[in-house]
Design an enzyme around this catalytic site. Structure first.
Site, PDB file in Angstrom:
ATOM      1  N   PRO A   1     -11.674   8.904 -34.467  1.00 43.10           N
ATOM      2  CA  PRO A   1     -10.279   8.725 -34.884  1.00 43.10           C
ATOM      3  C   PRO A   1      -9.555   7.530 -34.258  1.00 43.10           C
ATOM      4  CG  PRO A   1     -10.733  11.017 -34.293  1.00 43.10           C
ATOM      5  CD  PRO A   1     -11.903  10.215 -33.837  1.00 43.10           C
ATOM      6  N   GLU A   2      -8.334   7.329 -34.748  1.00 44.47           N
ATOM      7  CA  GLU A   2      -7.426   6.308 -34.217  1.00 44.47           C
ATOM      8  C   GLU A   2      -7.259   6.498 -32.707  1.00 44.47           C
ATOM      9  OE1 GLU A   2      -2.870   4.672 -35.035  1.00 44.47           O
ATOM     10  OE2 GLU A   2      -3.499   6.580 -35.899  1.00 44.47           O
ATOM     11  N   VAL A   3      -7.348   5.393 -31.978  1.00 39.09           N
ATOM     12  CA  VAL A   3      -7.249   5.346 -30.505  1.00 39.09           C
ATOM     13  C   VAL A   3      -7.875   6.572 -29.834  1.00 39.09           C
ATOM     14  CG1 VAL A   3      -5.347   3.701 -30.398  1.00 39.09           C
ATOM     15  CG2 VAL A   3      -4.787   6.118 -30.513  1.00 39.09           C
ATOM     16  N   PHE A   4      -9.084   6.926 -30.285  1.00 35.35           N
ATOM     17  CA  PHE A   4      -9.796   8.040 -29.647  1.00 35.35           C
ATOM     18  C   PHE A   4      -9.975   7.759 -28.161  1.00 35.35           C
ATOM     19  CE2 PHE A   4     -13.560  10.511 -28.459  1.00 35.35           C
ATOM     20  CZ  PHE A   4     -13.225  11.751 -28.971  1.00 35.35           C
TER      21      PHE A   4
ATOM     22  N   ASN B   1      -3.750  -1.432 -30.841  1.00 32.20           N
ATOM     23  CA  ASN B   1      -4.402  -0.297 -31.492  1.00 32.20           C
ATOM     24  C   ASN B   1      -5.513  -0.891 -32.364  1.00 32.20           C
ATOM     25  OD1 ASN B   1      -5.134   1.703 -33.357  1.00 32.20           O
ATOM     26  ND2 ASN B   1      -3.077   2.558 -33.484  1.00 32.20           N
TER      27      ASN B   1
END
Length: 316
Positions: free
Chosen positions: A45-48, A120
């Site tokens: 995922p996003e900024v895991f 990000n």
């Protein structure tokens, strides 16, 4: 030669927030689990790494910031990574060992000008262990703008691989019609859309992208609970009264006509596995190709500045 069928995995999970090692450990273990099920492409995922700081204010209000908030941001900065850097080398070793493509959402520390800026980003790692590219989110959303800088057109990345042309945009970038068009114009087959949006409306977005872009869409969100937040955060009280589940997930895989290949997963950690038939991408463009036979360049044109935007240019 392109493969006709590609097995993909979507990881829905969350690390301990601001804990780089926790994220690295989960990337390792869950990649191994997915590869053990035959996955050739694995998406996080996003900024895991090191987690999405949902609900935290970092002590910021219009016109003021607090010392405690600055300390929390420093902790976030310390848990960010360089691209390339030690962590991308580790990702490469893992991808090479497992023979997989890895796409991972990370917080990236600027290395070129001001080390005080974070981005990000998502990184693309190949099965040969090489860093294939990265994408920096063009516009951080809402309060994210205090955490992350803006990416530029040089990282509107689509990578030609034996699995198809792979690329994507991060979260609400996918609401930007011109950004989507820039991806379609690169012949994208597998469109990766990591997000922090668990609302029902996000599902409408990814289904629309599949139907509009005539591509597979892999949407990946974190399943995060308050247990994943360190209690010693200076701004922990920001989420103290929130529900235990801070992000319910909603990861899903959508086909090139907008139908679900795998329906959304909610309220639990998990790995979604699917086999994508790339012949369906070709077949879907028979009656609609947004940047081909259904475009009108005599009426509409998009100009993309894909040059890296440097604040300092040094003359030799």
């Amino acid at each position: 030669m392109k493969k006709r069928e590609v097995k993909v995995a979507v990881v829905q999970s969350a690390p301990i927030l601001f804990d780089k090692q926790s994220a690295m450990d989960k990337i390792d273990s869950m990649s191994r689990e997915a590869a053990g099920q035959g996955a050739e492409l694995i998406v996080f995922p996003e900024v895991f790494l090191p987690g999405y700081p949902r609900g935290l204010s970092f002590g910021a209000r219009v016109g003021s910031r607090t010392a405690d908030g600055r300390r929390d941001w420093e902790r976030y900065w310390e848990s960010a990574i360089n691209i390339p850097g030690d962590e991308t080398v580790i990702f490469g070793e893992l991808a090479k060992e497992l023979g997989i493509y890895l796409v991972i959402g990370v917080v990236e520390r600027d290395q070129e000008f001001s080390t005080g800026t974070l981005f990000n980003s998502m990184v693309y790692i190949g099965p040969d262990g090489n860093l294939l590219g990265k994408h920096r989110k063009l516009v951080p959303t809402g309060s994210e703008r205090l955490l992350w800088g803006q990416g530029d057109g040089s990282t509107l990345t689509v990578i030609d691989t034996p699995l198809g042309r792979i690329g994507g945009l991060i979260c609400w970038e996918n609401y930007m019609p011109l950004a989507r068009t820039a991806m379609y114009a690169q012949g994208i087959d597998i469109y990766i859309a990591p997000t922090a949006d668990a609302r029902d409306t996000w599902q409408s977005t990814i289904r629309h992208i599949g139907c509009e872009g005539r591509c597979y869409v892999i949407s990946c969100n974190q399943y995060a609970t308050k247990d994943s937040y360190p209690a010693d955060l200076a701004c922990y009280d920001d989420i103290k009264e929130d529900a235990d589940i801070l992000s319910r997930g909603g990861s899903a895989i959508v086909g090139p006509l907008g139908d679900y290949v795998v329906e959304p997963l909610y309220n639990e950690e998990g790995i979604l596995i699917a086999t994508l038939d790339l012949a369906q991408v070709v077949q879907s463009r028979f009656d609609f190709d947004a940047v081909g036979h259904y475009s009108r360049p005599d009426v509409f044109q998009l100009v993309v500045n894909d040059q890296k935007q440097d604040i300092v240019r040094r003359k030799s």
